[in-house]
Scaffold this motif. Structure first.
Motif, PDB file in Angstrom:
ATOM      1  N   ARG A  74      -7.389  18.467  54.201  1.00 34.61           N
ATOM      2  CA  ARG A  74      -6.406  16.798  53.532  1.00 34.61           C
ATOM      3  C   ARG A  74      -5.719  17.867  53.688  1.00 34.61           C
ATOM      4  O   ARG A  74      -4.232  16.440  53.847  1.00 34.61           O
ATOM      5  N   GLN A  75      -5.111  18.319  53.212  1.00 33.34           N
ATOM      6  CA  GLN A  75      -3.696  19.172  53.406  1.00 33.34           C
ATOM      7  C   GLN A  75      -3.330  19.676  54.734  1.00 33.34           C
ATOM      8  O   GLN A  75      -2.273  19.167  54.968  1.00 33.34           O
ATOM      9  N   VAL A  76      -3.807  19.501  55.645  1.00 34.29           N
ATOM     10  CA  VAL A  76      -3.789  19.864  57.118  1.00 34.29           C
ATOM     11  C   VAL A  76      -3.728  18.832  57.506  1.00 34.29           C
ATOM     12  O   VAL A  76      -2.233  18.813  57.766  1.00 34.29           O
ATOM     13  N   MET A  77      -4.051  17.637  56.754  1.00 39.01           N
ATOM     14  CA  MET A  77      -3.863  16.304  57.419  1.00 39.01           C
ATOM     15  C   MET A  77      -1.952  16.076  56.850  1.00 39.01           C
ATOM     16  O   MET A  77      -2.361  15.264  57.469  1.00 39.01           O
ATOM     17  N   GLU A  78      -2.431  15.772  55.752  1.00 41.53           N
ATOM     18  CA  GLU A  78      -0.617  15.376  55.293  1.00 41.53           C
ATOM     19  C   GLU A  78       0.560  16.147  55.430  1.00 41.53           C
ATOM     20  O   GLU A  78       1.062  15.708  56.131  1.00 41.53           O
ATOM     21  N   LYS A  79       0.197  17.286  56.397  1.00 42.32           N
ATOM     22  CA  LYS A  79       0.969  18.066  56.324  1.00 42.32           C
ATOM     23  C   LYS A  79       1.132  17.280  57.913  1.00 42.32           C
ATOM     24  O   LYS A  79       2.605  17.486  58.354  1.00 42.32           O
ATOM     25  N   ALA A  80       0.475  17.131  58.479  1.00 44.95           N
ATOM     26  CA  ALA A  80       0.361  17.231  60.399  1.00 44.95           C
ATOM     27  C   ALA A  80       1.045  15.315  59.828  1.00 44.95           C
ATOM     28  O   ALA A  80       2.110  15.101  61.210  1.00 44.95           O
ATOM     29  N   GLU A  81       0.454  14.208  59.141  1.00 44.19           N
ATOM     30  CA  GLU A  81       1.212  13.029  58.905  1.00 44.19           C
ATOM     31  C   GLU A  81       2.346  14.151  58.711  1.00 44.19           C
ATOM     32  O   GLU A  81       3.467  12.468  58.849  1.00 44.19           O
ATOM     33  N   ALA A  82       3.053  14.392  57.542  1.00 44.85           N
ATOM     34  CA  ALA A  82       4.037  14.447  57.385  1.00 44.85           C
ATOM     35  C   ALA A  82       5.477  14.845  58.849  1.00 44.85           C
ATOM     36  O   ALA A  82       6.127  14.322  58.505  1.00 44.85           O
ATOM     37  N   MET A  83       5.035  15.928  59.522  1.00 49.80           N
ATOM     38  CA  MET A  83       5.701  16.363  60.355  1.00 49.80           C
ATOM     39  C   MET A  83       5.941  15.185  61.597  1.00 49.80           C
ATOM     40  O   MET A  83       6.794  15.065  62.268  1.00 49.80           O
ATOM     41  N   ALA A  84       4.396  14.224  61.997  1.00 48.29           N
ATOM     42  CA  ALA A  84       4.797  12.954  62.555  1.00 48.29           C
ATOM     43  C   ALA A  84       5.701  12.166  61.858  1.00 48.29           C
ATOM     44  O   ALA A  84       5.998  11.517  63.498  1.00 48.29           O
ATOM     45  N   ARG A  85       5.670  11.633  60.591  1.00 50.20           N
ATOM     46  CA  ARG A  85       6.937  10.919  59.617  1.00 50.20           C
ATOM     47  C   ARG A  85       8.146  11.687  60.518  1.00 50.20           C
ATOM     48  O   ARG A  85       9.450  10.430  60.595  1.00 50.20           O
ATOM     49  N   SER A  86       8.671  12.291  60.683  1.00 45.90           N
ATOM     50  CA  SER A  86       9.751  13.531  60.401  1.00 45.90           C
ATOM     51  C   SER A  86      10.036  12.715  61.736  1.00 45.90           C
ATOM     52  O   SER A  86      11.938  12.796  62.641  1.00 45.90           O
ATOM     53  N   GLN A  87       8.684  13.548  62.476  1.00 46.78           N
ATOM     54  CA  GLN A  87       9.411  13.136  63.963  1.00 46.78           C
ATOM     55  C   GLN A  87       9.900  11.580  64.673  1.00 46.78           C
ATOM     56  O   GLN A  87      10.681  11.787  65.583  1.00 46.78           O
ATOM     57  N   TYR A  88       9.259  11.220  64.124  1.00 49.70           N
ATOM     58  CA  TYR A  88       9.426   9.681  64.131  1.00 49.70           C
ATOM     59  C   TYR A  88      10.584   9.164  63.706  1.00 49.70           C
ATOM     60  O   TYR A  88      11.367   8.370  64.555  1.00 49.70           O
TER      61      TYR A  88
END
Length: 138
Positions: A74-88
């Motif tokens: 869950r922590q890895v997925m939340e970190k990946a989601e935050a990175m994808a949102r910041s890239q977007y």
């Protein structure tokens, strides 16, 4: 052996045909009404099962009943989601991501002395490769 054909060919009573059709329709409607509570019960049971699974997952996260693997995932997925949102949202220049912009200029009129290349397929460019000295002139 006698063969029965329905509706009878040639001159059957139209009232009898109407009554048989009406009876068939009544039977179909009765079956739908009879099985409607069963179908609705199955739909409600599926909805309740999905809600129970969702609530169980929420309770496990809320009270810390998750296993270590679930927490790490869950922590890895939340970190990946935050990175994808910041890239977007345009923070890719600071984070050094793969989102890059490349501009290519194409001239439409050939200069005198330039050899015109026609590419009909991807293999054509492999057969006639561009000389690096020619590409540095533009």
């Amino acid at each position: 052996m006698p063969v029965f054909i329905f509706p009878p060919s040639g001159g059957g009573s139209p009232i009898l045909s109407f009554l048989v059709g009406l009876a068939t329709l009544a039977i179909l409607i009765g079956l739908v009404i009879f099985f409607l509570p069963l179908i609705a019960g199955i739909v409600i049971a599926v909805i309740l099962l999905i809600a129970a699974v969702y609530c169980w997952g929420w309770l496990k996260r809320k009270f810390g009943w998750e296993s270590e693997e679930e927490k790490a995932f869950r922590q890895v997925m939340e970190k990946a989601e935050a990175m994808a949102r910041s890239q977007y949202h345009g923070d890719s220049a600071r984070s050094g991501t793969v989102y890059e912009r490349e501009e290519i200029s194409i001239s439409s009129s050939p200069r005198p002395g330039d050899r015109r290349r026609v590419m009909k397929d991807v293999e054509d460019i492999e057969e006639t490769p561009v000389n690096p000295k020619d590409s540095s002139k533009s």
